[in-house]
Design a protein around this motif. Sequence first.
Motif, PDB file in Angstrom:
ATOM      1  N   LEU A 157      -7.401   2.961 -11.578  1.00 45.81           N
ATOM      2  CA  LEU A 157      -5.971   2.689 -11.391  1.00 45.81           C
ATOM      3  C   LEU A 157      -5.162   2.738 -12.689  1.00 45.81           C
TER       4      LEU A 157
ATOM      5  N   TRP B 140      -4.652   6.416 -13.503  1.00 45.47           N
ATOM      6  CA  TRP B 140      -3.674   6.998 -12.584  1.00 45.47           C
ATOM      7  C   TRP B 140      -2.257   6.542 -12.920  1.00 45.47           C
ATOM      8  N   ALA B 141      -2.085   5.237 -13.205  1.00 44.95           N
ATOM      9  CA  ALA B 141      -0.748   4.708 -13.492  1.00 44.95           C
ATOM     10  C   ALA B 141      -0.173   5.329 -14.767  1.00 44.95           C
TER      11      ALA B 141
ATOM     12  N   GLU C  52       0.683   9.000 -14.068  1.00 42.85           N
ATOM     13  CA  GLU C  52       1.921   9.135 -13.289  1.00 42.85           C
ATOM     14  C   GLU C  52       3.151   8.887 -14.157  1.00 42.85           C
TER      15      GLU C  52
END
Length: 202
Positions: free
Chosen positions: A28, A31-32, A35
Amino acid sequence: DPEGPGGWTDDWLWHQGAPFKYRLLGKLPIWAIAEGLRHLGVKGDLAFYDGFVATLLAGLFLALLTLGALTRALAQEALGPLPRRGQFAVASIAMLLFALSPPILFFCKHPVRGSPNDLLGYFLMAAVLLPALRQRLAAASALAVLAVFCRETTLLAPFALLFFTHIPLRRRLAAALLPAAVFLAYRALWPGSYDAATPASE
């Protein structure tokens, strides 16, 4: 297209085979960050790589700090109060030995997909034991539950709580069994065959 809906990053995050699909805690942050970088105009693959490296370095930094603090606490538990220089020396030696250990040197030279999870796992295992030394079992158990979403091997940390003999057995059992119960519930609610050789693209 890693940036498009249903791209390979979505598969990597949610649709890998077991056990990799269960290790969300290390995915996570990658991914964060990726992004966020994509929204700033960084291309998909480069944004993912930057997120991977940033998460790996953050995990290493947190693991070193927490391991140093844990070693200092263990030394004072065994030897009694230490002067500041003694505390600094003990923590520094532990951090240096950890940083120069073969797994860490391998991660730095050949970062692989599991490296951020491994380093976060080291951090969380040390973080579980640190409050346990101060008899803060609620904090230790909460961190152990969080670690379940990182790696299966982090369950070794709550198991170690059983050997903290200065804490009543009933409290130790409760603190150690809660993460194990969460682990079993997590697997039951999101079933998948456990096969470490499962390809990442599955």
